[in-house]
Write a protein that holds these residues in place. Sequence first.
Motif, PDB file in Angstrom:
ATOM      1  N   ILE A 100     -31.324  42.180  29.277  1.00  0.00           N
ATOM      2  CA  ILE A 100     -29.948  41.686  29.307  1.00  0.00           C
ATOM      3  C   ILE A 100     -28.994  42.563  28.486  1.00  0.00           C
ATOM      4  O   ILE A 100     -27.872  42.825  28.900  1.00  0.00           O
ATOM      5  CB  ILE A 100     -29.872  40.204  28.873  1.00  0.00           C
ATOM      6  CG1 ILE A 100     -28.499  39.615  29.142  1.00  0.00           C
ATOM      7  CG2 ILE A 100     -30.255  40.038  27.418  1.00  0.00           C
ATOM      8  CD1 ILE A 100     -28.197  39.441  30.585  1.00  0.00           C
ATOM      9  N   ARG A 101     -29.452  43.059  27.336  1.00  0.00           N
ATOM     10  CA  ARG A 101     -28.566  43.903  26.511  1.00  0.00           C
ATOM     11  C   ARG A 101     -28.248  45.217  27.206  1.00  0.00           C
ATOM     12  O   ARG A 101     -27.111  45.693  27.161  1.00  0.00           O
ATOM     13  CB  ARG A 101     -29.209  44.182  25.158  1.00  0.00           C
ATOM     14  CG  ARG A 101     -29.274  42.987  24.243  1.00  0.00           C
ATOM     15  CD  ARG A 101     -29.918  43.369  22.938  1.00  0.00           C
ATOM     16  NE  ARG A 101     -31.211  44.009  23.206  1.00  0.00           N
ATOM     17  CZ  ARG A 101     -32.290  43.783  22.504  1.00  0.00           C
ATOM     18  NH1 ARG A 101     -32.272  42.987  21.488  1.00  0.00           N
ATOM     19  NH2 ARG A 101     -33.426  44.401  22.807  1.00  0.00           N
ATOM     20  N   ALA A 102     -29.244  45.813  27.837  1.00  0.00           N
ATOM     21  CA  ALA A 102     -29.023  47.075  28.545  1.00  0.00           C
ATOM     22  C   ALA A 102     -28.090  46.858  29.728  1.00  0.00           C
ATOM     23  O   ALA A 102     -27.187  47.659  29.978  1.00  0.00           O
ATOM     24  CB  ALA A 102     -30.353  47.659  29.010  1.00  0.00           C
ATOM     25  N   ALA A 103     -28.294  45.773  30.454  1.00  0.00           N
ATOM     26  CA  ALA A 103     -27.427  45.462  31.593  1.00  0.00           C
ATOM     27  C   ALA A 103     -25.992  45.215  31.128  1.00  0.00           C
ATOM     28  O   ALA A 103     -25.039  45.643  31.783  1.00  0.00           O
ATOM     29  CB  ALA A 103     -27.962  44.252  32.342  1.00  0.00           C
ATOM     30  N   GLN A 104     -25.839  44.541  29.993  1.00  0.00           N
ATOM     31  CA  GLN A 104     -24.498  44.276  29.473  1.00  0.00           C
ATOM     32  C   GLN A 104     -23.794  45.566  29.079  1.00  0.00           C
ATOM     33  O   GLN A 104     -22.595  45.723  29.293  1.00  0.00           O
ATOM     34  CB  GLN A 104     -24.561  43.322  28.273  1.00  0.00           C
ATOM     35  CG  GLN A 104     -23.197  42.905  27.760  1.00  0.00           C
ATOM     36  CD  GLN A 104     -22.355  42.208  28.809  1.00  0.00           C
ATOM     37  OE1 GLN A 104     -22.815  41.243  29.422  1.00  0.00           O
ATOM     38  NE2 GLN A 104     -21.153  42.691  29.047  1.00  0.00           N
ATOM     39  N   THR A 105     -24.540  46.518  28.529  1.00  0.00           N
ATOM     40  CA  THR A 105     -23.946  47.808  28.166  1.00  0.00           C
ATOM     41  C   THR A 105     -23.447  48.536  29.406  1.00  0.00           C
ATOM     42  O   THR A 105     -22.357  49.111  29.402  1.00  0.00           O
ATOM     43  CB  THR A 105     -24.963  48.677  27.402  1.00  0.00           C
ATOM     44  OG1 THR A 105     -25.374  47.976  26.228  1.00  0.00           O
ATOM     45  CG2 THR A 105     -24.368  50.014  27.003  1.00  0.00           C
ATOM     46  N   LEU A 106     -24.220  48.502  30.487  1.00  0.00           N
ATOM     47  CA  LEU A 106     -23.765  49.114  31.744  1.00  0.00           C
ATOM     48  C   LEU A 106     -22.497  48.434  32.249  1.00  0.00           C
ATOM     49  O   LEU A 106     -21.563  49.102  32.695  1.00  0.00           O
ATOM     50  CB  LEU A 106     -24.855  49.024  32.810  1.00  0.00           C
ATOM     51  CG  LEU A 106     -25.841  50.165  32.877  1.00  0.00           C
ATOM     52  CD1 LEU A 106     -26.890  49.894  33.936  1.00  0.00           C
ATOM     53  CD2 LEU A 106     -25.168  51.492  33.114  1.00  0.00           C
ATOM     54  N   THR A 107     -22.465  47.129  32.169  1.00  0.00           N
ATOM     55  CA  THR A 107     -21.269  46.382  32.585  1.00  0.00           C
ATOM     56  C   THR A 107     -20.074  46.763  31.718  1.00  0.00           C
ATOM     57  O   THR A 107     -18.967  46.949  32.224  1.00  0.00           O
ATOM     58  CB  THR A 107     -21.538  44.863  32.497  1.00  0.00           C
ATOM     59  OG1 THR A 107     -22.628  44.544  33.353  1.00  0.00           O
ATOM     60  CG2 THR A 107     -20.324  44.060  32.905  1.00  0.00           C
ATOM     61  N   ASP A 108     -20.290  46.890  30.419  1.00  0.00           N
ATOM     62  CA  ASP A 108     -19.213  47.274  29.503  1.00  0.00           C
ATOM     63  C   ASP A 108     -18.667  48.657  29.833  1.00  0.00           C
ATOM     64  O   ASP A 108     -17.452  48.892  29.748  1.00  0.00           O
ATOM     65  CB  ASP A 108     -19.701  47.245  28.054  1.00  0.00           C
ATOM     66  CG  ASP A 108     -19.995  45.834  27.562  1.00  0.00           C
ATOM     67  OD1 ASP A 108     -19.560  44.859  28.211  1.00  0.00           O
ATOM     68  OD2 ASP A 108     -20.692  45.717  26.531  1.00  0.00           O
ATOM     69  N   MET A 109     -19.541  49.592  30.208  1.00  0.00           N
ATOM     70  CA  MET A 109     -19.085  50.929  30.603  1.00  0.00           C
ATOM     71  C   MET A 109     -18.131  50.835  31.790  1.00  0.00           C
ATOM     72  O   MET A 109     -17.069  51.455  31.804  1.00  0.00           O
ATOM     73  CB  MET A 109     -20.275  51.803  31.005  1.00  0.00           C
ATOM     74  CG  MET A 109     -21.102  52.319  29.900  1.00  0.00           C
ATOM     75  SD  MET A 109     -22.497  53.252  30.598  1.00  0.00           S
ATOM     76  CE  MET A 109     -23.440  53.519  29.118  1.00  0.00           C
ATOM     77  N   HIS A 110     -18.531  50.061  32.756  1.00  0.00           N
ATOM     78  CA  HIS A 110     -17.713  49.924  33.965  1.00  0.00           C
ATOM     79  C   HIS A 110     -16.382  49.261  33.647  1.00  0.00           C
ATOM     80  O   HIS A 110     -15.330  49.717  34.104  1.00  0.00           O
ATOM     81  CB  HIS A 110     -18.479  49.121  35.019  1.00  0.00           C
ATOM     82  CG  HIS A 110     -17.903  49.246  36.377  1.00  0.00           C
ATOM     83  ND1 HIS A 110     -16.956  48.373  36.858  1.00  0.00           N
ATOM     84  CD2 HIS A 110     -18.119  50.151  37.357  1.00  0.00           C
ATOM     85  CE1 HIS A 110     -16.621  48.735  38.073  1.00  0.00           C
ATOM     86  NE2 HIS A 110     -17.306  49.814  38.404  1.00  0.00           N
ATOM     87  N   LYS A 111     -16.410  48.204  32.847  1.00  0.00           N
ATOM     88  CA  LYS A 111     -15.183  47.497  32.477  1.00  0.00           C
ATOM     89  C   LYS A 111     -14.241  48.382  31.673  1.00  0.00           C
ATOM     90  O   LYS A 111     -13.026  48.201  31.715  1.00  0.00           O
ATOM     91  CB  LYS A 111     -15.508  46.246  31.675  1.00  0.00           C
ATOM     92  CG  LYS A 111     -16.071  45.123  32.503  1.00  0.00           C
ATOM     93  CD  LYS A 111     -16.349  43.910  31.625  1.00  0.00           C
ATOM     94  CE  LYS A 111     -16.921  42.774  32.428  1.00  0.00           C
ATOM     95  NZ  LYS A 111     -17.252  41.610  31.582  1.00  0.00           N
ATOM     96  N   ALA A 112     -14.799  49.328  30.916  1.00  0.00           N
ATOM     97  CA  ALA A 112     -13.986  50.224  30.086  1.00  0.00           C
ATOM     98  C   ALA A 112     -13.406  51.382  30.889  1.00  0.00           C
ATOM     99  O   ALA A 112     -12.765  52.264  30.334  1.00  0.00           O
ATOM    100  CB  ALA A 112     -14.821  50.757  28.931  1.00  0.00           C
ATOM    101  N   GLY A 113     -13.631  51.390  32.195  1.00  0.00           N
ATOM    102  CA  GLY A 113     -13.105  52.463  33.035  1.00  0.00           C
ATOM    103  C   GLY A 113     -13.970  53.704  33.045  1.00  0.00           C
ATOM    104  O   GLY A 113     -13.527  54.772  33.470  1.00  0.00           O
TER     105      GLY A 113
END
Length: 89
Positions: free
Chosen positions: A5-18
């Motif tokens: 879940i933490r790794a997946a959240q980091t990927l999501t954060d990258m996308h959200k940050a543009g």
Amino acid sequence: MSLDIRAAQTLTDMHKAGEERLHDAIVLFVRALALEVAAAAAAGKPLAGTRLADGRHAVDVYGEPVLLYFLPDSDAGVLRVTDLIWLAV
């Protein structure tokens, strides 16, 4: 391949940050890493990265501000990414 879940959240954060380019590069890197680890395991060769005391392997994603940790699960035939550290500046 699976992401904790933490790794997946980091990927999501990258996308959200543009950072779509970085997000896509990391997805492709992890896919290639899974193939490389499977081939190395099948051939009885050492796995990529630095093996840590807890059994995980640490891999620096060359040219990107990302470090990932994975745990091979040979019984399930899965590479589990336990942590994905993004050094966002």
